[in-house]
Motif scaffolding. Sequence first.
Motif, PDB file in Angstrom:
ATOM      1  N   UNK A   1       0.835  -1.190   0.000  1.00 46.00           N
ATOM      2  CA  UNK A   1       0.000   0.000   0.000  1.00 46.00           C
ATOM      3  C   UNK A   1       0.868   1.237   0.000  1.00 46.00           C
ATOM      4  N   UNK A   2       0.218   2.390  -0.006  1.00 46.77           N
ATOM      5  CA  UNK A   2       0.935   3.662  -0.010  1.00 46.77           C
ATOM      6  C   UNK A   2       0.280   4.601   0.991  1.00 46.77           C
ATOM      7  N   UNK A   3       1.077   5.105   1.922  1.00 46.21           N
ATOM      8  CA  UNK A   3       0.587   6.027   2.932  1.00 46.21           C
ATOM      9  C   UNK A   3       0.694   7.463   2.437  1.00 46.21           C
ATOM     10  N   UNK A   4      -0.302   8.256   2.774  1.00 50.35           N
ATOM     11  CA  UNK A   4      -0.294   9.679   2.430  1.00 50.35           C
ATOM     12  C   UNK A   4       0.592  10.421   3.428  1.00 50.35           C
ATOM     13  N   UNK A   5       1.690  10.978   2.949  1.00 51.28           N
ATOM     14  CA  UNK A   5       2.604  11.728   3.810  1.00 51.28           C
ATOM     15  C   UNK A   5       2.726  13.177   3.332  1.00 51.28           C
ATOM     16  N   UNK A   6       1.765  13.625   2.539  1.00 47.04           N
ATOM     17  CA  UNK A   6       1.863  14.944   1.914  1.00 47.04           C
ATOM     18  C   UNK A   6       1.800  16.081   2.925  1.00 47.04           C
ATOM     19  N   UNK A   7       1.172  15.840   4.089  1.00 45.03           N
ATOM     20  CA  UNK A   7       1.031  16.914   5.068  1.00 45.03           C
ATOM     21  C   UNK A   7       2.168  16.958   6.077  1.00 45.03           C
TER      22      UNK A   7
END
Length: 738
Positions: free
Chosen positions: A361-367
Amino acid sequence: MRNEPTPLDRRRFLLAGGGTVGAAAVGLTTGAGAARATPAAGPDPARGAGFALLGDTQIDVSVPDRTAWVTGVYQDIAAAGPPFVLHVGDIVEHGSAEEYDAYLGTLPAGLRPRIRHVPGNHEWRWDATAGERYRALFGPSRYSFDALGIHFVGLDPSHLLQEPGGFGRAGVEWLERDLRRVGRDRPVVLLSHFPFGGPNVYVSDTERLLDVVRAHNVRAIFAGHIHAEEVGRFNGTTQLTVRDARSGPRWYWVEKAEEAGGPVLRVTAVERAADGTVTRREAADVPLTGPRPGAGARPRRVDLDPAAVAAGTLGVTVRLPRGAGPLTTSARVHPQHTYGGRNAEGWLDLAAGDRGGSATGALDVSALAPGTHRATVRVTGEDGAWHEETLGFTVPGASGRVRWSEELGHPVQGGLTAHGGLVVAATTGGGVLAGEPDRHRLRRRWSARTGPVYGQPAFAPGGDTVYVPSADHTLTALRARDGHRRFAYDAGAPVLGSPLVTDLAGRAAVVVSAGEARHAIDADTGERLWTATGQGMFAGRAACDGDRVYTGSATGDAYAYDAADGTVVWRFSTTTRTGPYARHIYGPWYDTLEVLPGGTVLVGTVSGIFALDGATGAQRWTRAGSYGYAPKLRHEGDVVLIDDFARTVTRLDPANGEVRWTADTGVRALNTGAAVRDGIAWIPGTTGRLTAVDLADGTVRERLQLTTAHCYGAPAVVGDLLVLGDQDGTLRGVSLPA
């Protein structure tokens, strides 16, 4: 009217032991098991090998029902005749001598020597004795002993005067040394006030503890704090958090029993109703041999792929164990900015890989701010037991900003002080280091030893002397050029706050608090000028306008003292709450006060800030907010306040409290305050994030995640470097923008 407790029917109690509590989706169970009520009768010591367990008694002298309940609990426990009793912390409400006396009064004389405690946050959060009272009554805060063929270990991850905790390298190394002596065959039970794993984010470096748990035969963790019964089976251990005894007469009996699969610890919850009826309910079974919970869910490998982090995603690949049966795999970014609480959000279910045997999977780390972060992976089996692992990763954008780091071995909790290019850092291990930082390294000039330091050292105005407060009852004056000791003033109690170097009636002086006393000391000789007593605990830095010295107090009051002799000039109550605990926590016990031009004194609490007339103590204005911990800043005639609860910074007019602007930092900032360079305030958050705020208009210029350890100490600016320390004992030099 108090219901007098009657002895517990121990035989019927022991016969009521039941089976294993089933696990929910992630292995947590709340209030499970059937209940059985029977009338009380006399004890029967003829069978069973067991012990008693309880927690969160939180004795408060202003709440007599609580004392009555705990008295009844201990009478029932004494009737059951256990060889020992385990208490998992929050013994008293805020640690006063009166509370401890009341607690000791609940204990039957023959039972007291058999009770083993671990401290809770209510023991260390407001402890003016720096653990001295606790150790005198209960012994060391971390220890181990053997009983019933089991090795028991009491853990203490506390950070004195702070809410949550962290083990640090030294704490984990102590535990590893202890467990290495035990070997791999003997089962181990850990005692902790804070629970671990799952949604629990109370200890900053839980992953360090879980690495030790995995490597040794740790079969159970008994914990408290959350005031709810939960059973979690993960990483090879069974964790039980107990219901609190503060809100009712309840405790647990833990019996070692033989089952077909091997020995278990059978845990039964016990509660007495107002009519004396005792209810027993199955809570958990803890296997002491055989397969460990969640062991079959341990992944073969976890990979974090940072290739797309700059674009806002972190790839996660989990290589699953072979032959483990159906597994559920999830991951999340570690909730770094959950401070001393619980967080069950942010989990992403990972998809099975094309060939099986893996999940991705891919975690959202944009913030996330640039810098160092963590991700946690959890693999859960059909039985609800899970295995979790936490790994580090980096968000780009901070490369090269940390120019150097120094490992000091113990937390830098009190912060730093700097003068003329020299930085002085002091640790809770009693180490004092002076050095000259540049962009390449910290050039060490000298080191010295004192007692444990929790306050910020202070330089004399000319920079020739640095004053170091320490928990060994001493204020030590060190010569700045070489660390030579000029004098050591014995304050008679731990000096936990930061010293104020000031002028008292034309004489250079240092003002410190120690326990419940305020001391004014000659800055050159260490001679006592005056001592004021009877105004309660204060662990902050005093303020002075030349005529009066100002401090806060755990009594809920602010005080003004005559600078010449220490007599009280006026007292101002900062709260209308009653009861010693409520007035303490809502009072200015840890505030760093500030004297403003025009004779105004600022006094902050966790519920508001008060602008007082320095001469009379009359209130000029007030503002709601949590301003009890972080130092106040003055900038171009205005005041800059940090609201640690709202996670904001506010600039206001000191004459009337009118707000110029408010900036959202997104993180709490307890005690750290800010360092200012070229109109930019650099604010270290409690959870390791550094935020730059333009003091002209409140614009947030930059965010950097410097560490995953907690930060409580004030930073210092030296040239174009920001120097700051953390609870891991790491000192960093961070380059600031030109």
